[in-house]
Design a protein around this motif. Structure first.
Motif, short mmCIF file in Angstrom:
data_model
loop_
_atom_site.label_atom_id
_atom_site.label_comp_id
_atom_site.label_asym_id
_atom_site.label_seq_id
_atom_site.Cartn_x
_atom_site.Cartn_y
_atom_site.Cartn_z
N MET A 76 15.62 1.70 -38.35
CA MET A 76 14.90 0.79 -37.46
C MET A 76 15.49 -0.61 -37.58
O MET A 76 16.23 -0.90 -38.52
N GLU A 77 15.17 -1.40 -36.59
CA GLU A 77 15.67 -2.78 -36.64
C GLU A 77 14.86 -3.56 -37.67
O GLU A 77 13.67 -3.33 -37.81
N ASP A 78 15.58 -4.47 -38.35
CA ASP A 78 14.91 -5.27 -39.37
C ASP A 78 14.26 -6.48 -38.70
O ASP A 78 14.76 -7.59 -38.74
N ARG A 79 13.15 -6.21 -37.99
CA ARG A 79 12.44 -7.30 -37.32
C ARG A 79 10.94 -6.97 -37.30
O ARG A 79 10.56 -5.79 -37.36
N PRO A 80 10.12 -8.01 -37.19
CA PRO A 80 8.66 -7.75 -37.16
C PRO A 80 8.31 -6.84 -35.99
O PRO A 80 8.85 -7.02 -34.89
N GLY A 81 7.47 -5.85 -36.21
CA GLY A 81 7.02 -4.99 -35.13
C GLY A 81 7.75 -3.67 -35.04
O GLY A 81 7.26 -2.71 -34.44
N ALA A 82 8.93 -3.58 -35.65
CA ALA A 82 9.73 -2.36 -35.53
C ALA A 82 8.98 -1.16 -36.14
O ALA A 82 8.95 -0.08 -35.56
N LEU A 83 8.40 -1.38 -37.30
CA LEU A 83 7.69 -0.29 -37.98
C LEU A 83 6.48 0.17 -37.16
O LEU A 83 6.27 1.36 -36.97
N SER A 84 5.75 -0.80 -36.64
CA SER A 84 4.52 -0.43 -35.93
C SER A 84 4.83 0.36 -34.67
O SER A 84 4.11 1.28 -34.30
N GLU A 85 5.96 0.06 -34.04
CA GLU A 85 6.34 0.80 -32.83
C GLU A 85 6.61 2.27 -33.16
O GLU A 85 6.18 3.19 -32.45
N ILE A 86 7.31 2.48 -34.27
CA ILE A 86 7.65 3.86 -34.66
C ILE A 86 6.39 4.63 -35.04
O ILE A 86 6.17 5.77 -34.61
N LEU A 87 5.56 3.98 -35.80
CA LEU A 87 4.33 4.65 -36.26
C LEU A 87 3.41 4.95 -35.08
O LEU A 87 2.74 5.99 -35.05
N ARG A 106 22.90 -2.15 -47.53
CA ARG A 106 23.75 -3.33 -47.28
C ARG A 106 23.96 -3.55 -45.78
O ARG A 106 24.45 -4.56 -45.35
N GLU A 107 23.63 -2.55 -45.00
CA GLU A 107 23.74 -2.64 -43.54
C GLU A 107 22.88 -3.80 -43.03
O GLU A 107 21.66 -3.81 -43.25
N LYS A 108 23.49 -4.71 -42.38
CA LYS A 108 22.78 -5.90 -41.94
C LYS A 108 21.86 -5.57 -40.75
O LYS A 108 22.16 -4.71 -39.93
N ASP A 109 20.72 -6.21 -40.68
CA ASP A 109 19.77 -6.07 -39.56
C ASP A 109 19.16 -4.68 -39.41
O ASP A 109 18.59 -4.35 -38.38
N LYS A 110 19.35 -3.84 -40.40
CA LYS A 110 18.78 -2.50 -40.31
C LYS A 110 17.84 -2.25 -41.50
O LYS A 110 18.09 -2.74 -42.60
N ALA A 111 16.80 -1.51 -41.22
CA ALA A 111 15.91 -1.06 -42.31
C ALA A 111 15.73 0.44 -42.12
O ALA A 111 15.96 0.97 -41.02
N TYR A 112 15.33 1.15 -43.19
CA TYR A 112 15.17 2.60 -43.10
C TYR A 112 13.78 2.99 -43.56
O TYR A 112 13.24 2.42 -44.51
N LEU A 127 10.39 11.35 -32.00
CA LEU A 127 11.10 10.10 -32.29
C LEU A 127 12.39 10.02 -31.47
O LEU A 127 12.68 9.00 -30.83
N LYS A 128 13.14 11.13 -31.47
CA LYS A 128 14.42 11.13 -30.74
C LYS A 128 14.20 10.90 -29.24
O LYS A 128 14.92 10.13 -28.62
N LYS A 129 13.21 11.57 -28.69
CA LYS A 129 12.91 11.41 -27.26
C LYS A 129 12.63 9.97 -26.91
O LYS A 129 12.84 9.52 -25.79
N ASN A 130 12.12 9.24 -27.87
CA ASN A 130 11.78 7.84 -27.64
C ASN A 130 12.88 6.89 -28.12
O ASN A 130 12.65 5.70 -28.33
N GLY A 131 14.06 7.47 -28.35
CA GLY A 131 15.21 6.64 -28.67
C GLY A 131 15.28 6.14 -30.11
O GLY A 131 16.02 5.22 -30.42
N VAL A 132 14.50 6.75 -31.00
CA VAL A 132 14.57 6.33 -32.41
C VAL A 132 15.64 7.16 -33.11
O VAL A 132 15.72 8.38 -32.92
N LYS A 133 16.46 6.52 -33.91
CA LYS A 133 17.54 7.24 -34.59
C LYS A 133 17.04 7.91 -35.88
O LYS A 133 16.59 7.24 -36.80
N VAL A 134 17.13 9.25 -35.88
CA VAL A 134 16.74 10.00 -37.07
C VAL A 134 18.01 10.40 -37.80
O VAL A 134 18.92 10.98 -37.22
N ILE A 135 18.05 10.06 -39.08
CA ILE A 135 19.30 10.20 -39.83
C ILE A 135 19.35 11.52 -40.57
O ILE A 135 18.36 11.96 -41.16
N CYS A 136 20.50 12.18 -40.55
CA CYS A 136 20.64 13.42 -41.34
C CYS A 136 21.26 13.09 -42.69
O CYS A 136 21.70 11.97 -42.94
N GLN A 137 21.31 14.10 -43.56
CA GLN A 137 21.77 13.89 -44.93
C GLN A 137 23.20 13.32 -44.97
O GLN A 137 23.46 12.40 -45.73
#
Lengths: 146, 435
Positions: A76-87, A106-112, A127-137
């Motif tokens: 997710m983006e490292d900005r206020p509101g990003a978490l609430s949108e996903i949830l 260390r990835e800038k502007d990103k949170a996981y 999540l994927k349908k709504n454009g959220v990036k789901v990360i694999c192993q």
């Protein structure tokens, strides 16, 4: 689509988490994220590490009871509101979170965000349908490898 | 009013007591030989017949009887009278489900009531007294035993049974109870509750008879101070009849055994050899006077010392110390018998390995039982709620097996202290057996 988390049983007494971390240190294991849940008399440490299978072997040798749990990790983006949108996406579809925790790399502007739900596939779909990036192993290991 | 309930018995000469015991033993051996095949087989195996038993000096020739015998013979195998002569049973908790049942004829009940009446009288009870019996009534012998003794003395008897502290205190104050009978831990709890409610000045208690579990001198002083009473110990086992087999007099330094009904021996628990008075060993009782369920040389597993020193109370019955320990691994927690094997059974029934440790403690005179269980991969889950649910299942399983609550504490694998490779199963922090 899922990532692997290690869940470890810890007794609830002073020093158990320190002992656990010491084992990781001794074996040169890099911990990327951690969250501890506690009941009255015991706790469960949930960790994301750089090398899952080696870590499990080490922990079992040291006498820990642990297991690998498949969880979803989303970027997710490292900005206020990003978490609430996903949830909100999950909430709207009536998907219950068993637990969740977040970490930065260390990835800038990103949170996981690590998410544990009953049905990983269903949640990942939404999540994927709504454009959220789901990360694999593999991707997770790549992020840590950088 | 006499300070003895049956002075001619309680202060009889040694010769007289031995005479009663000789006659009683000879009669009892003949009765079981004729009526109880189980006994007869045991005696034949040892090569003893009733002709070999002329008196108590021949007692050592008879085989011992153990709790295993009582379980093997369950339910009727040791019955010495037709069931139609029996009027009641009582029962004690067993290890893995099999209980021990004891039968009583009316005469057996009378004998038992007499024992409890002597205990109450020794504690100062007369027909003027109001006796509150707060032992459980039911299969457990505590309630009915003291109830019967109280009737026999002629006291007004309050058959409260255990629990419901509010009602206990209400009756205690409203009806002016003067003698309290219950477990020492419940007495201590009642004492605290009375202070919390600020009704200490409405209590008229002067004495208490407390048994069914081990208690220290420290606890005695504590209870005496809190309730403003003299606290007396009482001893008994369901198998032998119930409370009242032995009781304390005003000197509060050992319990007089009712020797006109019971012959006591102290043996080396390992060799079975009879030890002289004054030596520490396992108590063995012969309940020769009972009709339905007589016992020959029953091993109690309680470790005690006997004393025949003259008691200033005037009673001539031998005195036993408070139990100083056990020759098996039985624990008494909250007045309930607990065997480690019962806990093991619960764990195995739930599919877990038997890696456990029992911690018994006592805070504010109340027992606690904690069972530490080593975590296993089978029990573990990533979800807290699932692990907690398994923990609760164990708590429920233990409650159903033991009859009392036990806390379950999940601990790390291999964390239970092992001494020389053998896990230490029981840690009793109560220091009950300080001697």
């Amino acid at each position: 689509m899922t990532t692997k988390q290690i869940s470890v049983f810890l007794e609830n007494r002073p020093g158990t988490l320190a002992e656990f971390c010491k084992v990781l240190q001794k074996n040169n294991i890099d911990m990327r994220a951690m969250c501890v849940a506690d009941a009255m008399d015991f706790g469960i440490a949930r960790v994301i590490v750089d090398n899952v299978y080696d870590t499990v072997t080490v922990l079992k040798d040291e006498g820990y009871v642990c297991q690998i749990t498949k969880v979803l990790t989303v970027e997710m983006e490292d900005r206020p509101g990003a978490l609430s949108e996903i949830l909100a996406l999950l909430g709207e579809q009536n998907i219950n979170l068993e637990y969740t925790y977040a970490f930065l790399t260390r990835e800038k502007d990103k949170a996981y965000l690590v998410i544990k739900v009953a049905d990983n596939a269903a949640a990942a779909d939404i999540l994927k349908k709504n454009g959220v990036k789901v990360i694999c192993q593999d991707e997770l290991e790549k992020i840590f490898g950088d | 009013m006499s300070k003895y309930f049956s002075p001619e018995k309680e202060t009889a000469s040694r010769e007289q007591i031995v005479e009663w015991q000789n006659a009683g033993l000879v009669d009892c051996v003949k009765r079981v030989w004729d009526n109880v095949p189980y006994y007869r087989k045991k005696m034949e195996k040892k090569g003893v017949t009733p002709d070999d038993i002329k008196g108590i000096e021949d007692l050592h020739k008879l085989p011992f009887l153990t709790k295993d015998d009582l379980r093997d013979a369950y339910p009727y195998g040791l019955l010495a009278r037709p069931l139609s002569d029996c009027v009641r049973i009582h029962s004690t908790s067993g290890t893995t489900g099999r209980r021990v049942v004891a039968f009583y004829t009316q005469n057996d009940i009378d004998l038992w009531d007499e024992c409890c009446a002597r205990a109450l009288t020794a504690a100062g009870a007369t027909e003027e007294d109001v006796v509150q019996v707060s032992y459980g009534y039911g299969l457990f012998t505590g309630g009915f035993g003291l109830n019967g003794g109280s009737h026999k003395v002629g006291c007004l008897t309050l058959p409260m049974s255990s629990g419901n502290t509010d009602r206990q205190i209400q009756f205690m104050t409203d009806l002016g109870a003067t003698v309290l009978c219950c477990t020492p831990s419940y007495a201590a709890y009642l004492g605290e509750s009375i202070h919390e409610r600020g009704v200490r000045d409405k209590i008229r208690l002067k004495a208490g008879i407390f048994g069914a579990e081990a208690w220290t001198e420290e606890m005695r002083r504590d209870i005496e101070e809190t309730l403003g009473i003299k606290a007396y110990d009482i001893y008994g086992l369901t198998e032998i009849s119930g409370p009242g087999v032995a009781f304390e007099c005003e000197n509060q330094d050992g319990m007089h055994i009712n020797e006109d009904y019971f012959i006591v021996e102290v043996i080396d628990p390992k060799t079975g050899e009879v030890l002289p008075d004054g030596e520490k060993g396992e108590l063995v009782f012969t309940a020769f006077a009972k009709e339905a369920f007589p016992l020959l040389r029953y091993r109690t597993k309680d470790i005690c010392i006997l004393s025949r020193e003259k008691c200033s109370c005037g009673r001539t019955f031998v005195k036993m110390t408070k139990p100083l320990g056990r020759s098996d691994d039985m624990l008494i927690v909250k007045g309930v018998n607990v065997f480690p094997s019962q806990i093991e059974t619960v764990l195995l029934n739930h599919g877990y390995a038997a890696n456990y440790q029992i911690i018994v403690d006592r805070h504010k005179n109340s027992d606690s039982l904690e069972v530490r269980v080593e975590m296993t991969p089978e029990m573990f889950s990533d979800e807290l709620s699932k692990v907690s649910a398994k923990e609760r299942e164990l708590v429920a399983g233990l409650k159903s097996m033991l009859g009392i609550h036990a806390d379950v504490k999940l601990v790390a694998p291999k964390s239970i202290v092992r001494s020389e490779g053998k896990a230490v199963r029981v840690i009793d922090k109560r220091n009950l057996y300080k001697g």
